[in-house]
Design a protein around this motif. Structure first.
Motif, PDB file in Angstrom:
ATOM      1  N   VAL A 176       0.794  -1.223   0.076  1.00 41.99           N
ATOM      2  CA  VAL A 176       0.205  -0.149   0.122  1.00 41.99           C
ATOM      3  C   VAL A 176       0.740   1.172  -0.098  1.00 41.99           C
ATOM      4  O   VAL A 176       1.811   1.489   0.694  1.00 41.99           O
ATOM      5  CB  VAL A 176      -0.954   0.002   1.338  1.00 41.99           C
ATOM      6  N   GLY A 177       0.229   2.250  -0.766  1.00 44.06           N
ATOM      7  CA  GLY A 177       1.301   3.381  -0.810  1.00 44.06           C
ATOM      8  C   GLY A 177       2.439   3.402  -1.760  1.00 44.06           C
ATOM      9  O   GLY A 177       3.162   4.487  -2.176  1.00 44.06           O
ATOM     10  N   SER A 178       2.849   2.322  -2.307  1.00 42.65           N
ATOM     11  CA  SER A 178       3.842   1.957  -3.414  1.00 42.65           C
ATOM     12  C   SER A 178       3.248   2.366  -4.739  1.00 42.65           C
ATOM     13  O   SER A 178       2.364   2.779  -4.859  1.00 42.65           O
ATOM     14  CB  SER A 178       4.501   0.780  -3.154  1.00 42.65           C
ATOM     15  N   GLN A 179       4.027   1.936  -5.824  1.00 43.08           N
ATOM     16  CA  GLN A 179       3.882   1.976  -7.039  1.00 43.08           C
ATOM     17  C   GLN A 179       2.728   0.875  -7.528  1.00 43.08           C
ATOM     18  O   GLN A 179       2.344   0.798  -8.754  1.00 43.08           O
ATOM     19  CB  GLN A 179       4.975   2.051  -8.104  1.00 43.08           C
ATOM     20  N   ARG A 180       2.526  -0.255  -6.666  1.00 42.94           N
ATOM     21  CA  ARG A 180       1.496  -1.164  -7.114  1.00 42.94           C
ATOM     22  C   ARG A 180       0.395  -0.560  -7.496  1.00 42.94           C
ATOM     23  O   ARG A 180      -0.299   0.417  -7.147  1.00 42.94           O
ATOM     24  CB  ARG A 180       1.580  -2.134  -6.149  1.00 42.94           C
ATOM     25  N   PRO A 221      -5.843  -4.674  -4.741  1.00 48.20           N
ATOM     26  CA  PRO A 221      -4.414  -4.284  -5.170  1.00 48.20           C
ATOM     27  C   PRO A 221      -3.885  -5.256  -6.235  1.00 48.20           C
ATOM     28  O   PRO A 221      -4.353  -6.402  -6.152  1.00 48.20           O
ATOM     29  CB  PRO A 221      -3.560  -4.405  -3.913  1.00 48.20           C
ATOM     30  N   ASP A 222      -3.248  -4.934  -7.162  1.00 50.24           N
ATOM     31  CA  ASP A 222      -2.752  -5.705  -8.157  1.00 50.24           C
ATOM     32  C   ASP A 222      -1.439  -6.239  -7.530  1.00 50.24           C
ATOM     33  O   ASP A 222      -0.231  -5.890  -7.828  1.00 50.24           O
ATOM     34  CB  ASP A 222      -2.307  -5.047  -9.508  1.00 50.24           C
ATOM     35  N   ARG A 270     -12.848   7.938  -2.316  1.00 47.32           N
ATOM     36  CA  ARG A 270     -13.326   8.861  -1.259  1.00 47.32           C
ATOM     37  C   ARG A 270     -12.651  10.185  -1.119  1.00 47.32           C
ATOM     38  O   ARG A 270     -13.389  11.183  -0.894  1.00 47.32           O
ATOM     39  CB  ARG A 270     -12.958   8.232   0.399  1.00 47.32           C
ATOM     40  N   ILE A 271     -11.564  10.334  -1.591  1.00 46.86           N
ATOM     41  CA  ILE A 271     -10.794  11.726  -1.520  1.00 46.86           C
ATOM     42  C   ILE A 271      -9.791  11.574  -2.698  1.00 46.86           C
ATOM     43  O   ILE A 271      -9.012  10.384  -3.131  1.00 46.86           O
ATOM     44  CB  ILE A 271     -10.185  12.099  -0.202  1.00 46.86           C
ATOM     45  N   SER A 272      -9.241  12.618  -3.247  1.00 51.85           N
ATOM     46  CA  SER A 272      -8.301  12.563  -4.634  1.00 51.85           C
ATOM     47  C   SER A 272      -7.002  12.254  -4.101  1.00 51.85           C
ATOM     48  O   SER A 272      -6.124  11.723  -4.965  1.00 51.85           O
ATOM     49  CB  SER A 272      -8.349  13.761  -5.329  1.00 51.85           C
ATOM     50  N   GLN A 273      -6.699  12.873  -2.857  1.00 47.94           N
ATOM     51  CA  GLN A 273      -5.311  12.522  -2.075  1.00 47.94           C
ATOM     52  C   GLN A 273      -5.438  11.454  -1.144  1.00 47.94           C
ATOM     53  O   GLN A 273      -5.618  11.760  -0.067  1.00 47.94           O
ATOM     54  CB  GLN A 273      -4.895  13.809  -1.751  1.00 47.94           C
ATOM     55  N   PRO A 274      -5.350  10.025  -1.431  1.00 46.48           N
ATOM     56  CA  PRO A 274      -5.679   9.027  -0.301  1.00 46.48           C
ATOM     57  C   PRO A 274      -4.607   8.830   0.466  1.00 46.48           C
ATOM     58  O   PRO A 274      -3.348   9.275   0.288  1.00 46.48           O
ATOM     59  CB  PRO A 274      -5.825   7.769  -1.133  1.00 46.48           C
ATOM     60  N   SER A 275      -4.708   8.183   1.729  1.00 51.57           N
ATOM     61  CA  SER A 275      -3.932   8.130   2.648  1.00 51.57           C
ATOM     62  C   SER A 275      -2.919   7.096   1.884  1.00 51.57           C
ATOM     63  O   SER A 275      -3.304   6.226   1.106  1.00 51.57           O
ATOM     64  CB  SER A 275      -4.261   7.500   3.903  1.00 51.57           C
ATOM     65  N   SER A 276      -1.455   7.181   2.208  1.00 52.82           N
ATOM     66  CA  SER A 276      -0.586   6.406   1.792  1.00 52.82           C
ATOM     67  C   SER A 276      -0.575   4.781   2.602  1.00 52.82           C
ATOM     68  O   SER A 276      -0.110   3.879   2.206  1.00 52.82           O
ATOM     69  CB  SER A 276       0.732   6.902   1.822  1.00 52.82           C
ATOM     70  N   THR A 277      -1.340   4.944   3.460  1.00 52.69           N
ATOM     71  CA  THR A 277      -1.418   3.590   4.284  1.00 52.69           C
ATOM     72  C   THR A 277      -2.992   2.985   4.460  1.00 52.69           C
ATOM     73  O   THR A 277      -2.994   1.758   5.159  1.00 52.69           O
ATOM     74  CB  THR A 277      -0.948   3.867   5.941  1.00 52.69           C
TER      75      THR A 277
END
Length: 265
Positions: A76-80, A95-96, A122-129
């Motif tokens: 989560v939060g990476s380039q996946r 997730p892929d 939910r929001i355009s800037q999601p949590s990275s976690t």
């Protein structure tokens, strides 16, 4: 947005925190009329292999059009990529990272999308976690509520999807070699060897130098005895009558085992 569609949830979030409840809250903000079914939230943390198996075995039992939301996401939060897949019987959102590889090995993909349209997040800037809350839950809710899959993002080539590195079982001279693909709540060691290989045969499982006889039911052995059988999921498994094979044999995910036929058992 009031269709009574089914949305299933699977995660490694457990039940000691609010994460599952928060995802359900987001889903209900989109459509409180959806039918939510918890498949499993006790997946061992970050264990994509366990999630893969659970989804693969649950998928056939749901009505056409069901949306399956799965969040076991160590990247989560990476380039996946965040993805949604359309199959003949339903949809997959998550997730892929190989989590869907068991299902798609047996069911052709009709369409695959990367979730790039922030209108359905939910929001355009999601949590990275916590993409489960900010991306996957709202997207799955919109999809289950009738939003077209193709509105959710850009189409991607299904061949580029991540596949989990679990080798298929292999035929050997005196049987079949495989590995443990799942360990259930009872400590049963479920292999990747389909039960069809032992139909009509006398057989055993060889593991750690032990030869474990093939049986039909858990009660075919004495209490505490290790035995092998084909479970309701259709795979060869190793179990202990009224006990725990994982603990007794000290085995783990992807450990090797073999099914041997009559002359070797």
């Amino acid at each position: 947005m009031n269709q009574a569609k089914i949305l299933t949830l699977l995660s490694d979030f457990g039940d000691n925190d609010v994460y599952v409840g928060v995802m359900k809250g987001i889903i209900c903000q989109v459509n409180p009329n959806l039918t939510l079914i918890d498949l499993n939230h006790q997946i061992p943390p970050q264990n994509i292999a366990a999630a893969r198996f659970s989804l693969m075995n649950a998928y056939p039992y749901f009505p056409q059009g069901t949306v399956h939301l799965a969040v076991v996401d160590p990247g989560v939060g990476s380039q996946r990529r965040a993805i949604a897949l359309k199959l003949d019987q339903g949809y997959l959102v998550g997730p892929d990272n190989g989590i869907f590889s068991g299902i798609i090995a047996e069911n052709p993909i009709i369409a695959a999308l990367e979730l790039t349209n922030t209108e359905y997040w939910r929001i355009s800037q999601p949590s990275s976690t916590f993409h489960g809350r900010d991306i996957f839950a709202p997207v799955a809710a919109h999809l289950a509520s009738g939003v077209s899959l193709h509105k959710l993002g850009r189409e991607i080539n299904p061949e580029t999807l991540v596949k989990l590195d679990i080798a298929e079982c292999q035929i050997i001279n005196n049987g079949v070699q495989g590995c443990i693909q799942y360990i259930d709540h009872f400590g049963n060691l479920i292999s990747n060897i389909p039960g069809r290989f032992v139909e009509g045969k006398t057989w055993c499982v060889e593991v750690q130098g032990l030869q474990i006889p093939g049986c039909v039911t858990y009660s075919d052995g004495e209490v505490g005895e290790v035995l092998a059988l084909v479970g309701s999921h259709g795979w060869v498994e190793v179990a202990v009558n009224s006990g725990n094979a994982e603990i007794k044999l000290q085995m783990k995910y992807l450990d090797n085992l073999q099914v041997l036929f009559l002359q070797d058992c």
